[in-house]
Design a protein around this motif. Structure first.
Motif, short mmCIF file in Angstrom:
data_model
loop_
_atom_site.label_atom_id
_atom_site.label_comp_id
_atom_site.label_asym_id
_atom_site.label_seq_id
_atom_site.Cartn_x
_atom_site.Cartn_y
_atom_site.Cartn_z
N GLY A 279 0.81 -1.21 0.00
CA GLY A 279 0.00 0.00 0.00
C GLY A 279 0.84 1.25 0.00
N VAL A 280 0.16 2.36 -0.23
CA VAL A 280 0.79 3.68 -0.22
C VAL A 280 -0.15 4.63 0.51
CG1 VAL A 280 -0.19 4.30 -2.45
CG2 VAL A 280 1.85 5.47 -1.63
N GLN A 281 0.45 5.55 1.28
CA GLN A 281 -0.35 6.47 2.09
C GLN A 281 0.17 7.90 1.93
OE1 GLN A 281 -0.73 5.49 6.28
NE2 GLN A 281 -0.96 7.66 6.82
N PRO A 282 -0.42 8.70 1.03
CA PRO A 282 -0.05 10.12 0.94
C PRO A 282 -0.81 10.93 1.99
CG PRO A 282 -1.61 9.57 -0.78
CD PRO A 282 -1.34 8.29 -0.03
N SER A 283 -0.17 11.98 2.49
CA SER A 283 -0.82 12.84 3.48
C SER A 283 -0.27 14.25 3.37
CB SER A 283 -0.62 12.31 4.91
OG SER A 283 0.74 12.30 5.25
N LEU A 284 -1.10 15.21 3.75
CA LEU A 284 -0.76 16.63 3.67
C LEU A 284 -1.20 17.30 4.96
CD1 LEU A 284 0.14 19.18 2.08
CD2 LEU A 284 -2.21 19.31 1.21
N GLU A 285 -0.29 18.06 5.56
CA GLU A 285 -0.62 18.78 6.79
C GLU A 285 -0.85 20.25 6.49
OE1 GLU A 285 0.98 18.40 11.24
OE2 GLU A 285 2.38 19.51 9.97
N LEU A 286 -1.99 20.77 6.98
CA LEU A 286 -2.36 22.17 6.79
C LEU A 286 -2.43 22.85 8.14
CD1 LEU A 286 -5.23 21.73 4.16
CD2 LEU A 286 -2.83 22.27 3.73
N LEU A 287 -1.79 24.02 8.25
CA LEU A 287 -1.79 24.81 9.48
C LEU A 287 -2.45 26.15 9.21
CD1 LEU A 287 1.87 24.10 10.67
CD2 LEU A 287 -0.21 22.92 11.37
N ARG A 288 -3.51 26.47 9.93
CA ARG A 288 -4.23 27.72 9.78
C ARG A 288 -4.54 28.28 11.16
NH1 ARG A 288 -2.64 26.82 5.49
NH2 ARG A 288 -3.69 26.92 3.45
N ASP A 289 -3.71 29.20 11.63
CA ASP A 289 -3.90 29.79 12.95
C ASP A 289 -4.05 28.71 14.02
OD1 ASP A 289 -3.74 32.32 11.82
OD2 ASP A 289 -5.90 32.39 11.42
N ASP A 290 -5.26 28.55 14.55
CA ASP A 290 -5.50 27.58 15.62
C ASP A 290 -5.90 26.21 15.09
OD1 ASP A 290 -4.95 29.43 17.61
OD2 ASP A 290 -7.00 30.18 17.62
N LEU A 291 -5.95 26.03 13.80
CA LEU A 291 -6.40 24.77 13.19
C LEU A 291 -5.21 23.99 12.63
CD1 LEU A 291 -8.68 22.87 12.17
CD2 LEU A 291 -8.70 24.26 10.07
N THR A 292 -5.15 22.71 12.97
CA THR A 292 -4.17 21.79 12.39
C THR A 292 -4.94 20.65 11.75
OG1 THR A 292 -2.50 22.32 14.06
CG2 THR A 292 -2.21 20.28 12.82
N LEU A 293 -4.72 20.44 10.46
CA LEU A 293 -5.48 19.45 9.71
C LEU A 293 -4.52 18.56 8.93
CD1 LEU A 293 -8.26 18.40 8.81
CD2 LEU A 293 -8.20 20.07 6.95
N ASN A 294 -4.63 17.27 9.12
CA ASN A 294 -3.82 16.30 8.40
C ASN A 294 -4.75 15.47 7.53
OD1 ASN A 294 -2.19 13.89 7.74
ND2 ASN A 294 -0.72 14.81 9.14
N LEU A 295 -4.62 15.64 6.22
CA LEU A 295 -5.48 14.96 5.26
C LEU A 295 -4.69 13.86 4.56
CD1 LEU A 295 -7.22 18.05 3.63
CD2 LEU A 295 -8.15 16.54 5.38
N GLY A 296 -5.23 12.66 4.55
CA GLY A 296 -4.54 11.56 3.91
C GLY A 296 -5.47 10.40 3.65
N ALA A 297 -4.96 9.42 2.93
CA ALA A 297 -5.70 8.20 2.64
C ALA A 297 -4.68 7.09 2.40
CB ALA A 297 -6.60 8.37 1.42
N GLN A 298 -5.10 5.87 2.64
CA GLN A 298 -4.24 4.71 2.42
C GLN A 298 -4.89 3.79 1.38
OE1 GLN A 298 -3.67 1.79 5.61
NE2 GLN A 298 -1.48 1.79 5.17
N PHE A 299 -4.11 3.49 0.35
CA PHE A 299 -4.57 2.61 -0.72
C PHE A 299 -3.83 1.28 -0.57
CE2 PHE A 299 -4.67 7.01 -2.03
CZ PHE A 299 -5.98 7.17 -2.49
N VAL A 300 -4.57 0.20 -0.36
CA VAL A 300 -3.98 -1.08 0.00
C VAL A 300 -4.47 -2.17 -0.95
CG1 VAL A 300 -3.79 -2.84 1.80
CG2 VAL A 300 -3.80 -0.43 2.43
N PHE A 301 -3.52 -3.00 -1.36
CA PHE A 301 -3.83 -4.20 -2.13
C PHE A 301 -3.50 -5.41 -1.26
CE2 PHE A 301 -2.33 -7.70 -4.85
CZ PHE A 301 -3.48 -7.93 -5.60
N GLY A 302 -4.50 -6.28 -1.02
CA GLY A 302 -4.31 -7.46 -0.20
C GLY A 302 -4.43 -8.72 -1.02
N LEU A 303 -3.52 -9.66 -0.78
CA LEU A 303 -3.48 -10.91 -1.54
C LEU A 303 -3.44 -12.09 -0.59
CD1 LEU A 303 -3.10 -12.56 -4.19
CD2 LEU A 303 -0.63 -12.20 -3.91
N ASP A 304 -4.37 -13.02 -0.77
CA ASP A 304 -4.37 -14.31 -0.08
C ASP A 304 -3.83 -15.33 -1.07
OD1 ASP A 304 -4.81 -16.68 1.21
OD2 ASP A 304 -6.94 -16.37 1.57
N ALA A 305 -2.52 -15.61 -0.99
CA ALA A 305 -1.88 -16.46 -2.00
C ALA A 305 -2.34 -17.90 -1.93
CB ALA A 305 -0.36 -16.38 -1.84
#
Length: 567
Positions: A279-305
């Protein structure tokens, strides 16, 4: 003047009379506009001073000042100032290495060793060894209940400008017994049971950090886990981390490759499993005065061999905080999910009495949403209060395997009581409260309380998972010599299930009672190198079962000595 006026009138009348006879040419309006040119009038200064007639005329009186100096005798002689004396204290000697050993009742032995060997200014080699063992002797137990747990770790680390890394190796040896029994055994039956179960773990891994590069570093590890019942497992984990600039924003990207595969080889059955998570997980942190926001998502591929099945998952990775009242009240919230890789190793570390024949599968933690507040009640007291709701597919739970007749069962883990794993879809509502007070640098105390409510899909209830958990902990330093620590925890009621194939022992649902455990330690620094200490566990000496049919030791007291040194 009159002459000119008459002449102009005559010309106008004559012109009108001769040039235009009877023809009407209409009328026109002519507007003559003259621009306005303002001017400033000259200002005139009054050149005369008005005369004042007053009957009373005041005149200034000349005042003369005279100072007469009179000598005054003084016997005061100021002393010369000098700097105050400050009591000098020799800096306390700090040591990089230590060794400790403690022995107590039930023949409990606790040993620790830690040493750092500098190679040069940037490199060092670290050795760590931990050992905990007991000979058991729990009242009412019919089988051998001793255990050994030894962990050795070796680390080589290098810290340099621009690049830092460490290489880690380790080995762990654990021996635990299936000593839980649900019915009375004869002497011959007890002699026929070998309740011991040995786990062994080998580990090799590394960690790297890179400065001034889009590649920030990462972790890599390989773990081999096996036991003395022909069960073996391999686990490979690779976790790189990158940071790139997109539209003047730093985007953090974490990757993951997690493989778990193993085999249980028993006379009754052979089970194999093989799971790959990438999987891969991109994320972005935004700072606005009193607000802290971390936006991200995880994309995962699972395999049962083993079963040739695969699936793709998208999980949210969002966290936010907003300062409502500075550091005193901060609102927090988030939404998370993940594909959790389960393994024989993780199951055995959580429940040492598991059978060497279980089903291993990952858990799809679809989401967990939480909302709460945190902050400071004062400059020394921090708190956190939050509520969370989540859903999990294929959540694992430990249940006791069916109890068999010892005379009929063939494997030792079938003759005694061992645990297996069951899975179900479970949704959970959880509330948590945390409080920590740092009174000063010498005193700190904390409280954690969590309550959970579960809703299952196929099973009637969750097993061996408490609804209520609480702990109280503290560290105290009374002076340069004496110190102490405490850890009180409470585990609430749990549901258990007893399945029986033995005549006279009925299958039933059981509720395990909640229990309270208090642990206390006290130490005294005999010198800068030597420290004497006493540890007491289960101070209330309660007889409780963490797992069904597995009672624990009552009060345990260990006394020991720690020695610090340098090479």
């Amino acid at each position: 003047m009159t002459k000119y006026i008459i002449y102009i009138v005559f010309v106008l009348v004559g012109t009108n009379g001769f040039a235009q006879e009877d023809e009407n040419i209409g009328t026109e309006v002519i507007n003559v506009v003259k621009p306005y040119t303002p001017s400033v009038s000259d200002a005139f200064k009054v050149k005369e001073v008005p005369a004042v007639n007053d009957s009373t005329e005041l005149t200034k009186k000349n005042v003369e000042y005279k100072i007469e100096s009179v000598p005054v005798a003084s016997t005061f002689t100021p002393a010369k100032g000098k700097a105050a004396n400050v009591e000098k204290q020799a800096p306390k000697k700090l040591y990089n290495n230590y060794a400790s050993l403690a022995v107590g009742n039930y023949l409990n032995v606790l040993g620790e060793f830690y040493a750092t060997l500098p190679v040069n200014n940037t490199d060092n080699f670290t050795v760590g060894l931990n050992h905990h063992s007991t000979q058991g002797e729990i009242d009412g137990v019919q089988l051998d209940d001793k255990f050994y747990d030894t962990d050795l770790s070796l680390v080589y680390a290098k810290r340099d400008k621009g690049l830092s890394y460490q290489i880690e190796g380790g080995f762990k040896h654990q021996l635990y017994n299936w000593y839980g029994t649900s019915y009375e055994l004869t002497d011959a039956q007890r002699a026929d049971i070998d309740a011991s179960h040995t786990y062994m773990t080998g580990l090799l891994g590394g960690h790297v950090e890179v400065d001034d590069s889009f590649f920030k570093g990462g972790d890599i590890s390989y773990r081999r886990f096996w036991d003395d019942y022909n069960a073996a497992e391999n686990n490979i984990v690779l976790m790189p981390e990158f940071e790139i600039n997109v539209a003047d924003k730093l985007v953090n990207i974490k990757g993951v490759l997690d493989y778990v595969g193993g085999e249980f080889d028993q006379s009754s059955a052979v089970l194999k499993y093989s799971y790959l998570k990438t999987g891969v997980q991109p994320s972005l942190e935004l700072l606005r005065d009193d607000l802290t926001l971390n936006l991200g998502a995880q994309f995962v591929f699972g395999l049962d061999a083993e079963n040739s099945e695969s699936d793709f998952f998208i999980y949210p990775k969002v966290a936010a905080s907003y300062r409502l009242l500075g550091d005193r009240v901060i609102a927090i919230g988030g939404l998370n999910g993940d594909l959790q890789q389960n393994s024989y190793y993780s199951f055995a570390q959580e429940n040492k009495y598991i059978a060497p024949l279980i089903g291993v599968a990952p858990t799809d933690r679809q989401y967990e949403a939480y909302l709460g507040v945190k902050g400071k009640l004062s400059g020394k007291v921090n708190y956190t209060l939050k509520g969370a709701y989540g859903a999990e597919k294929n959540k694992y739970m430990f249940v006791m395997n069916a109890v068999n007749d010892v005379n009929v069962a063939t494997e030792n883990y079938q003759k005694a009581n061992s645990f297996g794993v069951v899975y179900d879809d479970v949704s959970t509502f959880r509330t948590e409260f945390q409080l920590k007070a740092q009174v000063n640098k010498n005193y700190s105390i904390g409280l954690d309380v969590a309550y959970s409510s579960f809703n299952t899909d196929e099973l009637d209830k969750v097993y061996n998972i408490p609804q209520l958990e609480a702990s109280l902990f503290g560290d105290f330093k009374f002076n340069d010599k004496w110190f102490a620590g405490l850890n009180f925890f409470y585990i609430g009621e749990r549901n258990a299930r007893l399945q029986s194939n033995v005549v006279g022992l009925a299958s039933k649902e059981i509720t395990l009672k909640g229990f309270f455990d208090a642990n206390v330690n006290v130490g005294y620094h005999v010198s800068n190198r030597f420290t004497a200490f006493i540890k007491a566990n289960n101070v209330a000496s309660q007889e409780y079962q963490r797992w069904l049919s597995y009672p624990t030791q009552q009060i345990q007291v260990l006394g020991g000595l720690q020695y610090k040194f340098d090479f």
